[in-house]
Design an enzyme around this catalytic site. Structure first.
Site, PDB file in Angstrom:
ATOM      1  N   ASN A 210       0.848  -1.195   0.000  1.00 46.31           N
ATOM      2  CA  ASN A 210       0.000   0.000   0.000  1.00 46.31           C
ATOM      3  C   ASN A 210       0.883   1.245   0.000  1.00 46.31           C
ATOM      4  O   ASN A 210       2.106   1.148   0.015  1.00 46.31           O
ATOM      5  CB  ASN A 210      -0.970  -0.020   1.193  1.00 46.31           C
ATOM      6  CG  ASN A 210      -0.256  -0.031   2.520  1.00 46.31           C
ATOM      7  OD1 ASN A 210       0.434   0.917   2.864  1.00 46.31           O
ATOM      8  ND2 ASN A 210      -0.398  -1.119   3.272  1.00 46.31           N
ATOM      9  N   ASP A 279      -5.180  -5.930   5.201  1.00 43.90           N
ATOM     10  CA  ASP A 279      -6.255  -6.716   5.800  1.00 43.90           C
ATOM     11  C   ASP A 279      -6.224  -8.165   5.303  1.00 43.90           C
ATOM     12  O   ASP A 279      -6.693  -9.068   5.971  1.00 43.90           O
ATOM     13  CB  ASP A 279      -7.614  -6.086   5.464  1.00 43.90           C
ATOM     14  CG  ASP A 279      -7.782  -4.748   6.182  1.00 43.90           C
ATOM     15  OD1 ASP A 279      -7.419  -4.681   7.376  1.00 43.90           O
ATOM     16  OD2 ASP A 279      -8.234  -3.765   5.556  1.00 43.90           O
ATOM     17  N   PHE A 323      -5.337   4.351  14.275  1.00 45.88           N
ATOM     18  CA  PHE A 323      -5.540   5.317  13.198  1.00 45.88           C
ATOM     19  C   PHE A 323      -6.666   4.767  12.332  1.00 45.88           C
ATOM     20  O   PHE A 323      -6.922   3.563  12.331  1.00 45.88           O
ATOM     21  CB  PHE A 323      -4.272   5.473  12.349  1.00 45.88           C
ATOM     22  CG  PHE A 323      -3.328   6.533  12.855  1.00 45.88           C
ATOM     23  CD1 PHE A 323      -2.613   6.356  14.026  1.00 45.88           C
ATOM     24  CD2 PHE A 323      -3.172   7.725  12.152  1.00 45.88           C
ATOM     25  CE1 PHE A 323      -1.750   7.326  14.490  1.00 45.88           C
ATOM     26  CE2 PHE A 323      -2.313   8.712  12.605  1.00 45.88           C
ATOM     27  CZ  PHE A 323      -1.603   8.511  13.781  1.00 45.88           C
TER      28      PHE A 323
END
Ligand code: PMT
Length: 401
Positions: A210, A279, A323
Protein backbone atom coordinates in the site's frame (compact mmCIF):
# COMPACT_ATOMS: atom_id res chain seq x y z
CA UNK A 1 6.92 23.50 15.33
CA UNK A 2 4.90 25.49 17.89
CA UNK A 3 7.48 24.77 20.55
CA UNK A 4 10.18 26.64 18.64
CA UNK A 5 8.06 29.72 17.97
CA UNK A 6 9.79 32.87 19.29
CA UNK A 7 12.70 30.91 20.73
CA UNK A 8 16.23 32.37 20.49
CA UNK A 9 18.58 29.82 18.95
CA UNK A 10 22.27 30.55 18.72
CA UNK A 11 23.71 28.38 15.97
CA UNK A 12 27.46 27.84 16.07
CA UNK A 13 28.97 26.57 12.82
CA UNK A 14 32.43 25.04 12.92
CA UNK A 15 34.81 23.93 10.17
CA UNK A 16 33.50 20.78 8.57
CA UNK A 17 32.09 19.98 5.15
CA UNK A 18 28.63 19.48 6.73
CA UNK A 19 28.58 23.28 7.32
CA UNK A 20 26.68 23.69 4.06
CA UNK A 21 23.72 21.81 5.58
CA UNK A 22 23.55 24.36 8.41
CA UNK A 23 22.39 26.98 5.93
CA UNK A 24 19.28 24.87 5.28
CA UNK A 25 18.85 24.45 9.03
CA UNK A 26 18.74 28.24 9.46
CA UNK A 27 16.09 28.46 6.75
CA UNK A 28 13.96 25.82 8.47
CA UNK A 29 14.40 27.49 11.88
CA UNK A 30 13.23 30.80 10.42
CA UNK A 31 10.22 29.03 8.90
CA UNK A 32 9.39 27.80 12.41
CA UNK A 33 9.33 31.48 13.57
CA UNK A 34 12.55 31.05 15.52
CA UNK A 35 15.01 33.90 16.05
CA UNK A 36 18.42 32.69 14.90
CA UNK A 37 21.85 34.23 15.39
CA UNK A 38 24.74 32.46 13.72
CA UNK A 39 28.36 32.50 14.88
CA UNK A 40 31.01 31.05 12.58
CA UNK A 41 34.45 29.88 13.60
CA UNK A 42 37.33 30.91 11.35
CA UNK A 43 37.54 27.34 10.02
CA UNK A 44 33.80 27.33 9.22
CA UNK A 45 34.28 30.48 7.13
CA UNK A 46 36.58 28.39 4.87
CA UNK A 47 33.59 26.20 3.97
CA UNK A 48 30.68 28.69 3.97
CA UNK A 49 30.55 32.47 3.99
CA UNK A 50 29.15 34.66 6.78
CA UNK A 51 27.09 36.42 4.11
CA UNK A 52 25.11 33.22 3.42
CA UNK A 53 24.07 33.01 7.05
CA UNK A 54 23.47 36.75 7.30
CA UNK A 55 21.05 36.56 4.37
CA UNK A 56 19.23 33.56 5.85
CA UNK A 57 19.09 34.66 9.51
CA UNK A 58 18.62 38.39 8.87
CA UNK A 59 21.44 39.27 11.29
CA UNK A 60 25.15 40.01 10.87
CA UNK A 61 27.32 36.96 11.50
CA UNK A 62 30.28 37.52 13.80
CA UNK A 63 33.35 35.34 13.38
CA UNK A 64 35.87 37.02 15.66
CA UNK A 65 36.00 37.53 19.43
CA UNK A 66 37.83 40.81 18.94
CA UNK A 67 35.56 42.33 16.29
CA UNK A 68 35.01 45.90 17.58
CA UNK A 69 31.77 46.31 15.59
CA UNK A 70 30.21 43.15 16.92
CA UNK A 71 31.44 43.77 20.47
CA UNK A 72 29.84 47.20 20.61
CA UNK A 73 26.49 46.01 19.18
CA UNK A 74 25.98 42.58 20.73
CA UNK A 75 29.09 41.14 22.28
CA UNK A 76 29.70 37.63 23.42
CA UNK A 77 28.09 38.19 26.82
CA UNK A 78 24.91 39.60 25.31
CA UNK A 79 24.74 36.70 22.84
CA UNK A 80 25.35 34.24 25.66
CA UNK A 81 22.45 35.78 27.62
CA UNK A 82 20.21 36.14 24.57
CA UNK A 83 20.23 32.43 23.66
CA UNK A 84 17.46 30.07 24.83
CA UNK A 85 19.59 27.25 23.43
CA UNK A 86 22.95 26.95 21.70
CA UNK A 87 23.35 24.40 18.93
CA UNK A 88 26.74 23.76 17.34
CA UNK A 89 26.21 22.11 13.95
CA UNK A 90 28.49 20.80 12.68
CA UNK A 91 30.57 20.26 15.80
CA UNK A 92 34.07 19.12 14.79
CA UNK A 93 36.31 16.90 16.94
CA UNK A 94 38.48 19.99 17.53
CA UNK A 95 35.56 22.09 18.82
CA UNK A 96 34.37 19.20 21.01
CA UNK A 97 37.86 19.00 22.54
CA UNK A 98 37.98 22.78 23.11
CA UNK A 99 34.58 22.75 24.82
CA UNK A 100 35.59 19.81 27.03
CA UNK A 101 38.53 21.80 28.32
CA UNK A 102 36.58 25.04 28.70
CA UNK A 103 38.78 27.01 26.32
CA UNK A 104 37.69 30.54 25.42
CA UNK A 105 39.97 31.07 22.45
CA UNK A 106 37.36 32.26 19.97
CA UNK A 107 33.92 33.87 19.97
CA UNK A 108 31.90 30.63 19.86
CA UNK A 109 33.82 28.87 22.63
CA UNK A 110 33.61 32.03 24.77
CA UNK A 111 29.84 32.28 24.29
CA UNK A 112 29.44 28.61 25.30
CA UNK A 113 31.48 29.24 28.43
CA UNK A 114 29.54 32.39 29.29
CA UNK A 115 26.04 30.99 28.70
CA UNK A 116 23.72 29.07 31.00
CA UNK A 117 21.47 28.04 28.07
CA UNK A 118 21.26 24.34 27.14
CA UNK A 119 24.10 23.40 24.79
CA UNK A 120 23.61 20.83 22.02
CA UNK A 121 26.25 19.44 19.68
CA UNK A 122 25.68 17.85 16.28
CA UNK A 123 29.00 16.06 15.75
CA UNK A 124 30.38 15.68 12.23
CA UNK A 125 33.70 14.00 11.61
CA UNK A 126 35.49 11.05 10.08
CA UNK A 127 34.44 7.79 11.76
CA UNK A 128 37.97 7.03 13.05
CA UNK A 129 38.05 10.46 14.68
CA UNK A 130 34.68 9.70 16.26
CA UNK A 131 35.99 6.36 17.62
CA UNK A 132 39.28 7.86 18.79
CA UNK A 133 39.69 7.46 22.55
CA UNK A 134 40.31 11.19 22.98
CA UNK A 135 36.97 12.00 21.31
CA UNK A 136 35.19 9.23 23.24
CA UNK A 137 36.49 10.65 26.54
CA UNK A 138 35.56 14.21 25.56
CA UNK A 139 32.04 13.19 24.57
CA UNK A 140 31.65 11.24 27.80
CA UNK A 141 32.67 14.25 29.88
CA UNK A 142 30.40 16.63 27.98
CA UNK A 143 27.42 14.28 28.37
CA UNK A 144 28.12 14.01 32.10
CA UNK A 145 27.92 17.79 32.25
CA UNK A 146 24.49 17.73 30.61
CA UNK A 147 25.51 18.71 27.08
CA UNK A 148 23.01 17.29 24.57
CA UNK A 149 24.23 15.21 21.64
CA UNK A 150 22.24 15.29 18.41
CA UNK A 151 23.56 12.31 16.43
CA UNK A 152 25.85 11.62 14.74
CA UNK A 153 24.26 9.43 12.07
CA UNK A 154 25.96 6.50 10.37
CA UNK A 155 26.55 6.22 6.66
CA UNK A 156 28.74 7.31 3.76
CA UNK A 157 31.14 10.08 4.66
CA UNK A 158 32.63 12.89 2.56
CA UNK A 159 36.08 11.28 3.04
CA UNK A 160 34.87 8.10 1.31
CA UNK A 161 34.58 6.02 4.50
CA UNK A 162 31.43 4.61 6.04
CA UNK A 163 30.45 4.67 9.70
CA UNK A 164 29.24 6.97 12.48
CA UNK A 165 30.18 10.63 12.17
CA UNK A 166 27.70 12.09 9.67
CA UNK A 167 25.89 15.19 10.85
CA UNK A 168 22.12 14.68 11.22
CA UNK A 169 19.98 16.18 8.45
CA UNK A 170 18.49 19.65 9.11
CA UNK A 171 14.96 18.24 9.64
CA UNK A 172 16.32 15.82 12.25
CA UNK A 173 18.21 18.62 14.01
CA UNK A 174 15.02 20.67 14.07
CA UNK A 175 13.17 17.76 15.70
CA UNK A 176 15.90 17.43 18.30
CA UNK A 177 15.56 21.13 19.10
CA UNK A 178 11.80 20.68 19.51
CA UNK A 179 12.58 17.87 21.96
CA UNK A 180 14.87 20.19 23.92
CA UNK A 181 11.91 22.48 24.57
CA UNK A 182 9.36 19.70 25.22
CA UNK A 183 8.59 18.95 28.86
CA UNK A 184 9.12 15.20 29.45
CA UNK A 185 5.45 14.48 30.23
CA UNK A 186 5.86 10.83 29.18
CA UNK A 187 8.98 10.18 31.28
CA UNK A 188 8.98 6.60 32.54
CA UNK A 189 6.25 5.56 30.06
CA UNK A 190 6.84 2.71 27.56
CA UNK A 191 5.31 3.38 24.15
CA UNK A 192 5.01 1.01 21.20
CA UNK A 193 4.28 2.44 17.74
CA UNK A 194 3.60 0.55 14.51
CA UNK A 195 4.39 2.35 11.26
CA UNK A 196 4.67 1.93 7.52
CA UNK A 197 3.07 -0.56 5.16
CA UNK A 198 2.99 -4.32 5.46
CA UNK A 199 3.94 -6.19 2.28
CA UNK A 200 2.23 -9.47 1.50
CA UNK A 201 4.32 -11.67 -0.75
CA UNK A 202 2.69 -13.39 -3.71
CA UNK A 203 5.85 -15.04 -5.01
CA UNK A 204 9.60 -14.27 -4.70
CA UNK A 205 9.27 -11.14 -6.87
CA UNK A 206 5.76 -9.78 -6.29
CA UNK A 207 3.79 -8.56 -3.34
CA UNK A 208 0.61 -6.75 -2.32
CA UNK A 209 1.43 -3.44 -0.69
CA UNK A 210 0.00 0.00 0.00
CA UNK A 211 1.02 3.65 -0.20
CA UNK A 212 2.19 4.15 3.38
CA UNK A 213 5.65 5.76 3.55
CA UNK A 214 6.02 5.41 7.32
CA UNK A 215 6.32 9.21 7.75
CA UNK A 216 3.34 9.55 10.10
CA UNK A 217 4.24 6.62 12.35
CA UNK A 218 7.92 7.58 12.50
CA UNK A 219 6.92 11.13 13.45
CA UNK A 220 4.67 9.76 16.21
CA UNK A 221 7.54 7.59 17.53
CA UNK A 222 9.89 10.61 17.48
CA UNK A 223 7.32 12.82 19.24
CA UNK A 224 6.75 10.23 21.98
CA UNK A 225 10.49 9.92 22.49
CA UNK A 226 10.81 13.69 22.65
CA UNK A 227 8.12 13.71 25.34
CA UNK A 228 10.38 11.48 27.44
CA UNK A 229 8.91 8.03 26.65
CA UNK A 230 10.91 4.90 25.92
CA UNK A 231 9.77 4.00 22.44
CA UNK A 232 9.79 0.80 20.41
CA UNK A 233 8.90 1.25 16.77
CA UNK A 234 7.68 -1.80 14.85
CA UNK A 235 8.13 -0.77 11.26
CA UNK A 236 7.05 -2.19 7.94
CA UNK A 237 9.36 -1.57 4.97
CA UNK A 238 10.12 2.16 4.97
CA UNK A 239 12.98 4.37 3.82
CA UNK A 240 12.45 6.88 6.65
CA UNK A 241 15.48 7.50 8.89
CA UNK A 242 15.16 5.80 12.28
CA UNK A 243 14.20 8.43 14.88
CA UNK A 244 16.95 9.19 17.38
CA UNK A 245 16.90 7.14 20.59
CA UNK A 246 14.03 4.95 19.38
CA UNK A 247 14.41 1.16 19.24
CA UNK A 248 13.32 0.06 15.79
CA UNK A 249 12.31 -3.48 14.79
CA UNK A 250 11.80 -4.05 11.08
CA UNK A 251 9.16 -6.44 9.81
CA UNK A 252 7.63 -7.16 6.41
CA UNK A 253 4.21 -8.80 6.55
CA UNK A 254 1.13 -8.30 8.73
CA UNK A 255 1.63 -11.73 10.31
CA UNK A 256 5.22 -10.81 11.20
CA UNK A 257 4.11 -7.43 12.60
CA UNK A 258 1.37 -9.15 14.62
CA UNK A 259 3.85 -11.68 16.09
CA UNK A 260 6.41 -8.99 16.95
CA UNK A 261 3.82 -6.72 18.59
CA UNK A 262 2.18 -9.51 20.61
CA UNK A 263 5.56 -10.73 21.90
CA UNK A 264 6.45 -7.32 23.34
CA UNK A 265 3.25 -5.44 23.96
CA UNK A 266 2.98 -6.64 27.58
CA UNK A 267 5.90 -4.37 28.43
CA UNK A 268 4.24 -1.22 27.10
CA UNK A 269 1.87 1.36 28.61
CA UNK A 270 0.68 2.99 25.38
CA UNK A 271 0.20 1.31 22.00
CA UNK A 272 -0.19 3.50 18.89
CA UNK A 273 -1.11 1.71 15.65
CA UNK A 274 -0.13 4.02 12.79
CA UNK A 275 0.85 1.21 10.40
CA UNK A 276 -1.16 0.57 7.28
CA UNK A 277 -1.62 -3.14 7.83
CA UNK A 278 -2.87 -5.25 4.94
CA UNK A 279 -6.26 -6.72 5.80
CA UNK A 280 -5.64 -9.71 3.51
CA UNK A 281 -2.69 -11.81 2.32
CA UNK A 282 -2.42 -14.37 -0.47
CA UNK A 283 -3.58 -17.75 0.80
CA UNK A 284 -0.50 -19.34 -0.72
CA UNK A 285 2.88 -17.88 -1.49
CA UNK A 286 4.36 -19.42 -4.60
CA UNK A 287 7.95 -20.57 -4.02
CA UNK A 288 8.77 -19.89 -7.66
CA UNK A 289 7.99 -16.83 -9.78
CA UNK A 290 4.50 -17.26 -11.23
CA UNK A 291 4.75 -17.53 -15.02
CA UNK A 292 2.45 -15.59 -17.29
CA UNK A 293 1.05 -18.72 -18.92
CA UNK A 294 -2.58 -17.97 -18.10
CA UNK A 295 -4.98 -15.42 -19.60
CA UNK A 296 -6.62 -15.06 -16.15
CA UNK A 297 -5.12 -15.59 -12.75
CA UNK A 298 -7.11 -15.75 -9.52
CA UNK A 299 -5.44 -14.76 -6.31
CA UNK A 300 -7.11 -16.28 -3.25
CA UNK A 301 -6.79 -14.02 -0.21
CA UNK A 302 -7.23 -14.79 3.48
CA UNK A 303 -7.78 -12.36 6.39
CA UNK A 304 -4.78 -11.14 8.33
CA UNK A 305 -4.91 -10.92 12.11
CA UNK A 306 -6.08 -7.54 13.38
CA UNK A 307 -3.15 -6.30 15.47
CA UNK A 308 -4.93 -3.32 17.04
CA UNK A 309 -8.04 -5.34 17.95
CA UNK A 310 -5.91 -8.10 19.49
CA UNK A 311 -3.94 -5.61 21.61
CA UNK A 312 -7.15 -3.85 22.70
CA UNK A 313 -8.60 -7.21 23.77
CA UNK A 314 -5.72 -7.98 26.15
CA UNK A 315 -6.61 -8.09 29.84
CA UNK A 316 -4.56 -5.34 31.55
CA UNK A 317 -3.52 -4.16 28.09
CA UNK A 318 -1.99 -0.77 27.28
CA UNK A 319 -3.80 2.48 26.45
CA UNK A 320 -4.62 1.86 22.78
CA UNK A 321 -4.67 4.42 19.99
CA UNK A 322 -5.66 3.43 16.46
CA UNK A 323 -5.54 5.32 13.20
CA UNK A 324 -8.31 5.16 10.64
CA UNK A 325 -7.54 5.73 6.97
CA UNK A 326 -10.81 6.65 5.27
CA UNK A 327 -11.77 7.88 1.81
CA UNK A 328 -15.38 8.82 2.68
CA UNK A 329 -17.67 9.44 5.72
CA UNK A 330 -14.48 9.80 7.75
CA UNK A 331 -16.08 10.68 11.09
CA UNK A 332 -18.73 7.96 10.98
CA UNK A 333 -16.33 5.20 9.88
CA UNK A 334 -13.64 6.21 12.31
CA UNK A 335 -15.98 6.26 15.31
CA UNK A 336 -17.38 2.87 14.35
CA UNK A 337 -13.83 1.51 13.95
CA UNK A 338 -12.83 2.74 17.41
CA UNK A 339 -15.76 0.96 19.00
CA UNK A 340 -15.39 -2.23 16.93
CA UNK A 341 -11.69 -2.57 17.77
CA UNK A 342 -12.07 -1.46 21.39
CA UNK A 343 -9.50 1.37 21.16
CA UNK A 344 -9.29 4.16 23.74
CA UNK A 345 -8.74 6.73 21.00
CA UNK A 346 -8.73 6.84 17.21
CA UNK A 347 -7.06 9.32 14.87
CA UNK A 348 -8.79 9.48 11.52
CA UNK A 349 -7.25 10.83 8.34
CA UNK A 350 -8.74 11.27 4.93
CA UNK A 351 -6.71 9.33 2.37
CA UNK A 352 -6.84 9.09 -1.39
CA UNK A 353 -6.45 12.85 -1.94
CA UNK A 354 -3.09 14.51 -2.66
CA UNK A 355 -1.55 16.59 0.14
CA UNK A 356 -2.45 14.62 3.25
CA UNK A 357 -2.75 11.05 4.56
CA UNK A 358 -0.48 8.66 2.69
CA UNK A 359 3.01 9.59 1.47
CA UNK A 360 2.87 13.39 1.80
CA UNK A 361 4.68 15.53 4.37
CA UNK A 362 1.48 16.92 5.89
CA UNK A 363 -1.60 15.50 7.53
CA UNK A 364 -4.82 16.52 9.29
CA UNK A 365 -6.56 14.37 11.90
CA UNK A 366 -10.02 13.98 13.42
CA UNK A 367 -9.52 12.42 16.81
CA UNK A 368 -12.19 10.60 18.85
CA UNK A 369 -12.35 9.09 22.30
CA UNK A 370 -15.40 7.90 24.31
CA UNK A 371 -17.64 10.94 24.64
CA UNK A 372 -15.42 13.46 22.87
CA UNK A 373 -13.16 14.46 20.04
CA UNK A 374 -11.07 17.18 18.46
CA UNK A 375 -9.59 18.23 15.14
CA UNK A 376 -5.91 18.75 14.35
CA UNK A 377 -5.88 20.92 11.21
CA UNK A 378 -3.44 20.38 8.33
CA UNK A 379 0.16 20.69 9.46
CA UNK A 380 3.52 18.97 8.97
CA UNK A 381 3.50 15.33 10.12
CA UNK A 382 6.04 16.01 12.92
CA UNK A 383 3.86 18.85 14.26
CA UNK A 384 0.65 16.79 13.98
CA UNK A 385 2.46 13.95 15.75
CA UNK A 386 3.57 16.29 18.55
CA UNK A 387 -0.01 17.50 19.08
CA UNK A 388 -1.38 13.96 18.94
CA UNK A 389 1.16 12.67 21.47
CA UNK A 390 0.31 15.55 23.81
CA UNK A 391 -3.36 14.60 23.61
CA UNK A 392 -2.57 10.91 24.12
CA UNK A 393 -0.47 11.83 27.16
CA UNK A 394 -3.40 13.76 28.71
CA UNK A 395 -5.93 10.95 28.13
CA UNK A 396 -3.52 8.21 29.20
CA UNK A 397 -3.02 9.98 32.53
CA UNK A 398 -6.78 10.56 32.99
CA UNK A 399 -7.69 6.89 32.41
CA UNK A 400 -4.99 5.79 34.87
CA UNK A 401 -4.31 2.60 32.84
O1 PMT B 1 2.86 6.29 6.34
P1 PMT B 1 2.35 7.59 5.74
O2 PMT B 1 2.63 7.68 4.26
O3 PMT B 1 2.85 8.78 6.51
O4 PMT B 1 0.75 7.59 5.87
C1 PMT B 1 0.15 7.66 7.10
C2 PMT B 1 -1.08 6.75 7.21
C3 PMT B 1 -2.17 7.27 6.27
C4 PMT B 1 -0.72 5.32 6.83
C5 PMT B 1 -1.53 6.79 8.72
O5 PMT B 1 -1.84 8.12 9.08
C6 PMT B 1 -2.75 5.90 8.93
O6 PMT B 1 -3.90 6.25 8.72
N1 PMT B 1 -2.48 4.64 9.38
C7 PMT B 1 -3.51 3.59 9.55
C8 PMT B 1 -3.81 2.99 8.21
C9 PMT B 1 -4.82 1.85 8.28
O7 PMT B 1 -4.45 0.74 8.10
O8 PMT B 1 -6.02 2.23 8.62
P2 PMT B 1 -7.29 1.21 8.74
O9 PMT B 1 -8.43 2.12 8.85
O10 PMT B 1 -7.28 0.20 7.66
O11 PMT B 1 -7.00 0.45 10.12
C10 PMT B 1 -7.51 0.89 11.38
C11 PMT B 1 -6.49 0.62 12.46
O12 PMT B 1 -6.32 -0.77 12.63
C12 PMT B 1 -5.12 1.20 12.21
O13 PMT B 1 -4.63 1.66 13.45
C13 PMT B 1 -4.31 -0.01 11.74
O14 PMT B 1 -2.92 0.11 12.10
C14 PMT B 1 -4.97 -1.14 12.51
N2 PMT B 1 -4.94 -2.45 11.82
C15 PMT B 1 -5.59 -2.64 10.64
C16 PMT B 1 -5.61 -3.89 10.07
C17 PMT B 1 -4.94 -4.94 10.71
N3 PMT B 1 -4.93 -6.15 10.18
N4 PMT B 1 -4.31 -4.73 11.87
C18 PMT B 1 -4.31 -3.50 12.45
O15 PMT B 1 -3.71 -3.30 13.51
Amino acid sequence: MERLKGKHILLGVTGGIAAYKSAELVRQLRQADTEVRVVLTRAAAQFVTPLTFQALSGYPVPTDLFDPGAESAMGHIELARWADAILIAPATAHTIARLTHGLADDLLATICLASSAPLALAPAMNQQMWFNQATRANIHQLKERGVHLFGPAEGDQACGENGPGRMLEPEQLLQQLVALFTPPFLAGVQVMVTAGPTLEDIDPVRYLGNRSSGKMGYAVAAAAQQAGAEVVLISGVSSQPRPERVKCINVRSAVEMHETVMQRVHQCDIFIAAAAVADYRPQQQSKQKIKKDYSHLKLELVRNPDILADVCALADGPFCVGFAAETERVVEHAQAKRVAKGADMIAANRVGLPGSGFEGDENALEIFWPGGGTTLPLNSKPEIARQLVELIGQHYKQTGK
